[in-house]
Write a protein that holds these residues in place. Structure first.
Motif, PDB file in Angstrom:
ATOM      1  N   ARG A 152     -28.992 -69.157 -17.128  1.00 48.77           N
ATOM      2  CA  ARG A 152     -28.065 -68.843 -15.870  1.00 48.77           C
ATOM      3  C   ARG A 152     -28.510 -69.912 -14.613  1.00 48.77           C
ATOM      4  N   VAL A 153     -27.371 -70.308 -14.020  1.00 51.26           N
ATOM      5  CA  VAL A 153     -27.789 -71.273 -13.086  1.00 51.26           C
ATOM      6  C   VAL A 153     -27.353 -70.881 -11.684  1.00 51.26           C
ATOM      7  N   SER A 154     -28.140 -70.700 -10.619  1.00 54.34           N
ATOM      8  CA  SER A 154     -27.776 -70.453  -9.389  1.00 54.34           C
ATOM      9  C   SER A 154     -28.235 -71.115  -8.269  1.00 54.34           C
ATOM     10  N   ASN A 155     -27.121 -71.470  -7.427  1.00 51.89           N
ATOM     11  CA  ASN A 155     -27.569 -72.479  -6.192  1.00 51.89           C
ATOM     12  C   ASN A 155     -27.812 -72.078  -5.137  1.00 51.89           C
ATOM     13  N   VAL A 156     -28.133 -72.320  -3.914  1.00 49.06           N
ATOM     14  CA  VAL A 156     -28.076 -72.220  -2.513  1.00 49.06           C
ATOM     15  C   VAL A 156     -27.833 -73.520  -1.851  1.00 49.06           C
ATOM     16  N   GLU A 157     -26.623 -73.335  -1.288  1.00 50.20           N
ATOM     17  CA  GLU A 157     -26.482 -74.595  -0.604  1.00 50.20           C
ATOM     18  C   GLU A 157     -25.838 -74.128   1.019  1.00 50.20           C
ATOM     19  N   ASP A 158     -26.406 -74.696   1.686  1.00 48.99           N
ATOM     20  CA  ASP A 158     -26.035 -74.244   3.325  1.00 48.99           C
ATOM     21  C   ASP A 158     -26.309 -72.709   3.538  1.00 48.99           C
ATOM     22  N   ALA A 216     -37.057 -73.282 -10.827  1.00 46.39           N
ATOM     23  CA  ALA A 216     -36.663 -73.263  -9.557  1.00 46.39           C
ATOM     24  C   ALA A 216     -36.989 -74.589  -8.660  1.00 46.39           C
ATOM     25  N   GLY A 217     -35.925 -75.238  -8.159  1.00 49.15           N
ATOM     26  CA  GLY A 217     -36.364 -76.310  -7.449  1.00 49.15           C
ATOM     27  C   GLY A 217     -35.217 -76.857  -6.547  1.00 49.15           C
ATOM     28  N   TYR A 267     -29.492 -79.429  -2.399  1.00 51.74           N
ATOM     29  CA  TYR A 267     -29.417 -78.034  -2.562  1.00 51.74           C
ATOM     30  C   TYR A 267     -30.264 -77.527  -3.453  1.00 51.74           C
ATOM     31  N   GLN A 268     -30.684 -76.047  -3.371  1.00 52.76           N
ATOM     32  CA  GLN A 268     -31.769 -75.536  -4.016  1.00 52.76           C
ATOM     33  C   GLN A 268     -30.971 -74.991  -5.397  1.00 52.76           C
ATOM     34  N   SER A 269     -31.516 -75.072  -6.258  1.00 57.07           N
ATOM     35  CA  SER A 269     -31.152 -74.577  -7.793  1.00 57.07           C
ATOM     36  C   SER A 269     -32.263 -73.881  -8.581  1.00 57.07           C
ATOM     37  N   THR A 270     -31.830 -73.069  -9.255  1.00 62.40           N
ATOM     38  CA  THR A 270     -32.550 -72.030 -10.160  1.00 62.40           C
ATOM     39  C   THR A 270     -31.996 -71.736 -11.365  1.00 62.40           C
TER      40      THR A 270
END
Length: 136
Positions: free
Chosen positions: A21-27, A119-120, A129-132
């Motif tokens: 499962r991929v989750s991202n953090v952008e802005d 995580a990176g 952006y961050q992605s896990t």
């Protein structure tokens, strides 16, 4: 006659096998982007990534490139463009360069001790952006 056995360098990708499962953090905003699934193509010479993210459906083939002595991939998605990447797993770190090794556009992520999370961040000049990824 050519040797048809997989190059041993491909074994560094074994840690990716399965569904993530991929989750991202952008802005500052977290998104549940979707899933990616990795499996070996019969014969073991290519790792296949099936991408099913919110805005991206694609398939990627990762194999050993004898000329550069690196793991290269071709990603085929919804556009006519074929994207090329270079992959490396070294210790607990996954690095994916857009294009060739050393490119400023890249993902660098660390695997958890149990190998079930990576995580990176994707970074490129002027953005990222961050992605896990979490194994499911």
């Amino acid at each position: 006659m050519t040797d048809k056995s997989p190059n041993p360098a491909l074994r560094q990708l074994d840690v990716l096998i399965g569904t993530w499962r991929v989750s991202n953090v952008e802005d500052g905003k977290a998104t549940d982007a979707g899933t990616v699934r990795f499996e070996w193509l019969e014969g073991g010479n290519f790792l296949v990534q099936h991408v099913d993210l919110a805005d991206t459906k694609a398939v990627e083939y990762i194999g050993y490139d004898e000329e550069s002595k690196t793991l290269k991939s071709h990603l085929f998605g919804q556009s006519a463009e074929i994207l090329k990447y270079t992959w490396e797993v070294s210790g607990d770190t996954l690095t994916i360069w857009y294009g060739d090794q050393g490119s400023p556009a890249r993902f660098v992520g660390k695997f958890s001790e149990d190998g079930d999370t990576n995580a990176g961040a994707w970074e490129w000049p002027g953005g990222g952006y961050q992605s896990t990824m979490t194994r499911v």
